[in-house]
Design an enzyme around this catalytic site. Structure first.
Site, PDB file in Angstrom:
ATOM      1  N   GLY A  33       5.816   4.837   8.782  1.00  0.00           N
ATOM      2  CA  GLY A  33       5.054   5.732   9.331  1.00  0.00           C
ATOM      3  C   GLY A  33       5.394   6.234  10.518  1.00  0.00           C
ATOM      4  O   GLY A  33       6.389   6.162  11.091  1.00  0.00           O
TER       5      GLY A  33
ATOM      6  N   LYS B 275       0.837  -0.972   0.363  1.00  0.00           N
ATOM      7  CA  LYS B 275       0.216   0.265   0.315  1.00  0.00           C
ATOM      8  C   LYS B 275       0.755   1.430  -0.079  1.00  0.00           C
ATOM      9  O   LYS B 275       0.931   2.089   1.194  1.00  0.00           O
ATOM     10  CB  LYS B 275      -1.211   0.198   1.378  1.00  0.00           C
ATOM     11  CG  LYS B 275      -2.351   1.314   0.688  1.00  0.00           C
ATOM     12  CD  LYS B 275      -3.149   1.654   2.533  1.00  0.00           C
ATOM     13  CE  LYS B 275      -1.410   3.149   3.320  1.00  0.00           C
ATOM     14  NZ  LYS B 275      -1.622   4.142   2.844  1.00  0.00           N
ATOM     15  N   PRO B 276       1.171   2.083  -0.914  1.00  0.00           N
ATOM     16  CA  PRO B 276       1.784   3.608  -0.873  1.00  0.00           C
ATOM     17  C   PRO B 276       1.212   4.099  -0.776  1.00  0.00           C
ATOM     18  O   PRO B 276       0.110   4.052  -0.656  1.00  0.00           O
ATOM     19  CB  PRO B 276       1.876   3.159  -2.628  1.00  0.00           C
ATOM     20  CG  PRO B 276       1.358   2.401  -3.525  1.00  0.00           C
ATOM     21  CD  PRO B 276       0.575   1.255  -2.439  1.00  0.00           C
TER      22      PRO B 276
ATOM     23  N   GLU C 132       9.392   0.762  11.269  1.00  0.00           N
ATOM     24  CA  GLU C 132      10.147   1.974  11.007  1.00  0.00           C
ATOM     25  C   GLU C 132       9.203   3.401  11.648  1.00  0.00           C
ATOM     26  O   GLU C 132       8.661   3.682  10.810  1.00  0.00           O
ATOM     27  CB  GLU C 132      11.018   1.997   9.942  1.00  0.00           C
ATOM     28  CG  GLU C 132      12.315   2.952   9.433  1.00  0.00           C
ATOM     29  CD  GLU C 132      12.402   4.126   9.353  1.00  0.00           C
ATOM     30  OE1 GLU C 132      12.382   5.109  10.663  1.00  0.00           O
ATOM     31  OE2 GLU C 132      12.677   4.329   8.239  1.00  0.00           O
ATOM     32  N   LEU C 133       9.295   3.795  12.543  1.00  0.00           N
ATOM     33  CA  LEU C 133       8.199   4.428  13.105  1.00  0.00           C
ATOM     34  C   LEU C 133       9.332   6.048  13.373  1.00  0.00           C
ATOM     35  O   LEU C 133      10.199   6.396  12.870  1.00  0.00           O
ATOM     36  CB  LEU C 133       7.639   4.052  13.995  1.00  0.00           C
ATOM     37  CG  LEU C 133       7.115   3.090  14.194  1.00  0.00           C
ATOM     38  CD1 LEU C 133       6.920   2.743  15.367  1.00  0.00           C
ATOM     39  CD2 LEU C 133       6.365   2.960  12.825  1.00  0.00           C
TER      40      LEU C 133
HETATM   41  C1  SIN Z   1      12.538   8.026   6.887  1.00  0.00           C
HETATM   42  O1  SIN Z   1      12.737   9.327   6.481  1.00  0.00           O
HETATM   43  O2  SIN Z   1      12.306   7.671   7.266  1.00  0.00           O
HETATM   44  C2  SIN Z   1      14.265   7.251   5.907  1.00  0.00           C
HETATM   45  C3  SIN Z   1      15.138   8.304   5.775  1.00  0.00           C
HETATM   46  C4  SIN Z   1      16.254   7.296   4.969  1.00  0.00           C
HETATM   47  O3  SIN Z   1      16.317   6.429   4.720  1.00  0.00           O
HETATM   48  O4  SIN Z   1      17.377   7.701   4.677  1.00  0.00           O
END
Ligand code: SIN
Length: 496
Positions: free
Chosen positions: A248, A195-196, A270-271
């Site tokens: 997100g 889901k983009p 990855e928050l």
């Molecule tokens: C991000 O802002 O979620 C990732 C940024 C990055 O990979 O440098």
């Protein structure tokens, strides 16, 4: 009401911006076919530079999300049995196509996301580097043989793909964040439904079209756009989805994590972040300013790893701010498709948040050293800003700014700054500048973060384990650790 009077009005024609018109995809990808919404409902995509209409993409219904998951599940049965070499070669084909189409991919991205073209090209290269890395890594997913604790037995460890992965990606890096999940998933033999973000699906679709051209079989990658909460619920509740990978906000990450508990799915999250950037009084100040520019103003300050709180030792604060101001004054601001350094913020909500944080800081003693207002261009542009005299009572200290604002906190001792830097629920990226080695080791070890840049402001790469601790998430993306989240460990005890 947003003022757009100074923004150039033009009828945006994607066809004039990209060379390969067939990369401009506005449908969802299910089982190898580009499809419309079953209910004809759509989502409008606009250019954040001037708010103009770019395209409609489908708002699929829940049964189409299920269909995409079913197709990924059917494809998984074959894909998991392909050889590592075959998967590696297909990923290499995809890598080559991404590199060949860098100009078109970057232009589509700028149009829907707003970042400057040079950054968009940087992002496409960054994304491609994950595909290249995991094309190689596919061949190194080793198992293990363990000395057996039992008589006449052998103990063997197999690594097997977890299955269908539900991938949810953000608008700030619409290609790189998606690709850095798909590439390891495919390398390991998983299939996926993506889901983009509903603000930036066009660059995601274009990259997926290249995946199809690369020969990746139908059903291995699927993509749907629709109502985010509905898609998220289907991903978490559907038992065929064995893992969720999300980049997100922490708020949404918690919802996905708790939804995933119902059938004990694996999660990679990855928050949000609240990165400290510390400048000690023995630091090379010019290097620290360069590092801050790289970390703070990339993507107009809209990254999870952007320096959010800049701690500067009182002995060097004046020099640091003076030198930073000179650099910030040089920024060219405007349309990402032209030669600019800072683009618009993604939408009105982002603009209002930056403004709220600045107003709150000023009301509690914050001092504007540069900028501080909406940019005269209007729209969602905000002036690159430096604000000092920040303290921990202010919202700007606690919240992720996601805008081009450097907020400066003064400190006097190593222990004081470590405590201040760790005084947050987040733990993604952190940075510090110093020369003294004993201080460097102490600070690097005591910062409660997944990533620490020592005398460096740019730390992202496909070769490093990207990820956070605390409420910034779990799991790592990139590097040899990046495959772990897509693999199950199976132990075989083989007796004669
Ligand atoms: C991000 O802002 O979620 C990732 C940024 C990055 O990979 O440098």
């Amino acid at each position: 009401m947003k003022d757009t009077s100074n923004i150039v009005k033009y009828k945006f024609e994607m066809n004039q911006v990209i060379e390969d018109k067939t990369l401009f995809k506005t449908q969802c990808l299910i089982n190898g076919k580009w499809v419309d919404s079953a209910t004809n409902e759509s989502i409008k995509i606009v250019n954040p530079y001037n708010g103009e209409f770019l395209a409609n993409v489908p708002q699929v219904n829940r049964s189409q999300v299920k269909e995409a998951i079913d197709s990924a599940n059917i494809a998984f049965k074959k894909w998991k049995k392909t050889s590592a070499i075959e998967r590696s070669n297909l990923l290499k084909n995809w890598f080559n196509l991404i590199k060949e189409n860098i100009n078109d991919l970057a232009s589509i991205m700028v149009s829907e996301q707003g970042k400057p073209l040079k950054e968009a090209k940087g992002e496409v290269n960054y994304a491609a580097s994950y595909v290249e890395f995991f094309a190689e890594e596919a061949k190194r997913i080793y198992g293990d043989v363990i000395p057996s604790p039992f008589p006449n037995s052998r103990v063997v460890v197999l690594k097997q793909p977890v299955g269908v992965v539900g991938i949810i990606t953000p608008w700030n890096f619409p290609i790189a964040m998606m690709v850095r999940k798909i590439a390891p998933a495919l390398a390991c033999g998983c299939t996926c439904v993506i889901k983009p973000d509903e603000r930036t699906p066009l660059s995601a679709f274009a990259v997926l079209e290249l995946a199809i051209r690369a020969g990746i079989p139908k059903g291995v990658v699927n993509a749907v756009t629709g109502i985010p909460s509905e898609i998220g619920e289907e991903f978490t509740s559907n038992e065929l989805v064995r893992k969720i990978s999300f980049t997100g906000s922490t708020r949404v990450g918690k919802i996905l994590m708790s939804g995933s508990a119902q059938n004990v799915k694996r999660v990679t999250l990855e928050l949000g972040g609240n990165a400290p950037f510390i400048v000690f009084d023995d630091a090379n100040i010019d290097a620290a300013v360069e590092g801050l520019i790289a970390s703070k103003y990339r993507n107009s300050g809209q990254t999870c790893v952007c320096a959010n709180r800049i701690f500067v030792h009182s002995n060097v604060e004046d020099e640091f701010i003076r030198k930073l101001k000179i650099k910030v004054e040089e920024f060219k601001i405007g349309n990402g498709l032209e030669d600019n350094d800072i683009g618009p913020l993604i939408n009105d909500a982002a603009l209002e948040k930056v403004e709220r944080l600045i107003n709150d800081a000023i009301s509690k003693g914050g001092k504007i050293c540069h900028g501080g207002n909406r940019h005269k261009l209007g729209g969602t542009f905000f002036e690159p800003t430096i604000i000092s005299n920040i303290n921990s009572s202010m919202s700007i200290f606690k919240e992720e700014i996601f805008g081009p604002v450097a907020s400066i906190v003064t400190f006097n001792s190593v222990d004081e700054v470590i405590e201040l830097a760790n005084n947050t629920k987040y733990g993604l990226a952190s940075y510090f500048y110093a020369k003294d080695m004993s201080k460097i080791w102490k600070v690097a070890e005591e910062l409660e973060y997944g990533m620490v840049g020592v005398n460096r402001g740019g730390i992202s790469s496909a070769l490093i384990p990207f990820g956070g601790i605390k409420e910034s998430g779990m799991g790592r993306e990139g590097s040899k650790y990046g495959v772990d989240d897509y693999l199950n460990i199976k132990y075989l005890c083989m007796s004669d």
